[in-house]
Design an enzyme around this catalytic site. Sequence first.
Site, PDB file in Angstrom:
ATOM      1  N   HIS A   1      -7.281  -6.058   0.663  1.00  0.00           N
ATOM      2  CA  HIS A   1      -6.117  -5.234   0.995  1.00  0.00           C
ATOM      3  C   HIS A   1      -5.393  -5.724   2.243  1.00  0.00           C
ATOM      4  CE1 HIS A   1      -4.004  -1.521   0.024  1.00  0.00           C
ATOM      5  NE2 HIS A   1      -3.995  -1.152   1.293  1.00  0.00           N
TER       6      HIS A   1
ATOM      7  N   ASP B   1      -9.893  -5.607  -3.619  1.00  0.00           N
ATOM      8  CA  ASP B   1      -9.326  -4.623  -2.696  1.00  0.00           C
ATOM      9  C   ASP B   1     -10.346  -3.504  -2.472  1.00  0.00           C
ATOM     10  OD1 ASP B   1      -7.740  -2.393  -1.647  1.00  0.00           O
ATOM     11  OD2 ASP B   1      -5.991  -3.570  -2.242  1.00  0.00           O
TER      12      ASP B   1
ATOM     13  N   SER C   1       0.836  -1.193   0.000  1.00  0.00           N
ATOM     14  CA  SER C   1       0.000   0.000   0.000  1.00  0.00           C
ATOM     15  C   SER C   1       0.883   1.260   0.000  1.00  0.00           C
ATOM     16  CB  SER C   1      -0.951  -0.043   1.200  1.00  0.00           C
ATOM     17  OG  SER C   1      -2.002   0.879   1.035  1.00  0.00           O
TER      18      SER C   1
END
Lengths: 279, 279
Positions: free
Chosen positions: A254, A222, A146
């Site tokens: 995620h 996600d 991320s």
Amino acid sequence: METIAENRCFGGEQGVHRHRSEACGGDMTFGLFLPDEARDGPVPVLWVLAGLTCTHENAMTKAAAQGWAAEQGIALVFPDTSPRGEDVADDEAFDLGKGAGFYVNATEAPWAPHFRMWDYIAKELPALLEAEFPLDMARQAITGHSMGGHGALTLAMSLPGRFRSVSAFAPIAHPTQSDWGRKQFAAYLGADESRWAAHDATLLMRDKGFDGPVLIDQGADDQFLDLLKPEALAEAMATRRQDGAFRMQKGYDHSYFFISTFMEDHVSFHAEALYADAR
Amino acid sequence: METIAENRCFGGEQGVHRHRSEACGGDMTFGLFLPDEARDGPVPVLWVLAGLTCTHENAMTKAAAQGWAAEQGIALVFPDTSPRGEDVADDEAFDLGKGAGFYVNATEAPWAPHFRMWDYIAKELPALLEAEFPLDMARQAITGHSMGGHGALTLAMSLPGRFRSVSAFAPIAHPTQSDWGRKQFAAYLGADESRWAAHDATLLMRDKGFDGPVLIDQGADDQFLDLLKPEALAEAMATRRQDGAFRMQKGYDHSYFFISTFMEDHVSFHAEALYADAR
């Protein structure tokens, strides 16, 4: 430097260390996994950069990377994601301030005095690691999740020759066009958007690419796809004919459950690059 | 029953579910990993009991068990370690009350109304799992860490035929002779020590043993060796000629780094027992 913890792990040692950081103007903490091979001499190193809200601890405890790193004889570095301490500026939002350094050197108030995560990861921490641990700094690779995927990609492309390979799990791929980026860059770097481009993986991929292999894994389910903008990076990689792979993983989200699922692939991918001239 | 979270993980699903528990007199939360094979029909199940201070979440996020379970087509259940809620009695100490159910049915005030973790794990949760999920309850195995290792061993030996195999990481092995045991049994079960024996793995091993294979891993540098008393269990296993292995792991401590290191061995060990009549 002070060693806070040492736990035996997959035949090696998972350590946690604290040191005074000049870049961040305060104490910083990082995790370092050393495989058993480090007792005989320097080993290659894989940087693992974490995402928003994380400390040095999240990937160290939840990414399940140590077993694969031990198998490959590779060290893992788990840095923190921002400066820490009571004198460090913060924001109520989880995506600005502490836990959200975005791997840039802030130039604006109130962030500039401490938020220098670029210098910390690119300069200060590597120098400390080289001085203190049996690491072969000629063999480095980098990955991240991320915000950490953003950091891994931008550092790798901006420091040619530093990293043999780069990978990312669900990276913030195009921050200059996302609310995960525009808000933070405006705060840390100021309103002049021309200064943001050096910290956008998609723009860097369009502009220069990476001199080595790239591996991106992105979960198709996600919950942050709109903010991550993986399609921009995929398009830029393909247009540049970038060596590497962009993989869309059906059903994954995620979370660290996504990360741990594909960690074996990422460590193997980096091992191939790190040992390319030795095997 | 309410599903709180579902994350794709190693080709399967890591779920978190909450339900009203009669045994504990309140809501209870558990994690359940279902491998991909569960979509085609019932799969075997491995119980993973956690230690002091843990919730359903610790082993689920830090033990790195899902990858190996996915490889073997086995489900994993991660129960909580005590009743929860504002009306549930607690103690200031971390090793009594919430997070420290010790897998017994409390008979004493103020614990008796909610602290019935034995019934919860032995009766209520298995019935719920069988009703709600594609699990083959004829193929169950059980493992656990520390207090959870105590729970795994005492449940396995007390419920012959229920579990095909039992393993433990650094179990509280002889609680009737340890401060991790005497204090809690006195509180939960009362002063009559004859009622404690049914919850002591070493005494159960001396008295009856387990009708299947047993695997124990214990870190030699565990900071709680004096409280765990592994030597008592090792002696009892050897005296009984118990099928199984007691392994002392040099350099390892009590942490999840120890657990994750040897998780592959434990899942393989259980898979062999769970599939013994199918392969």
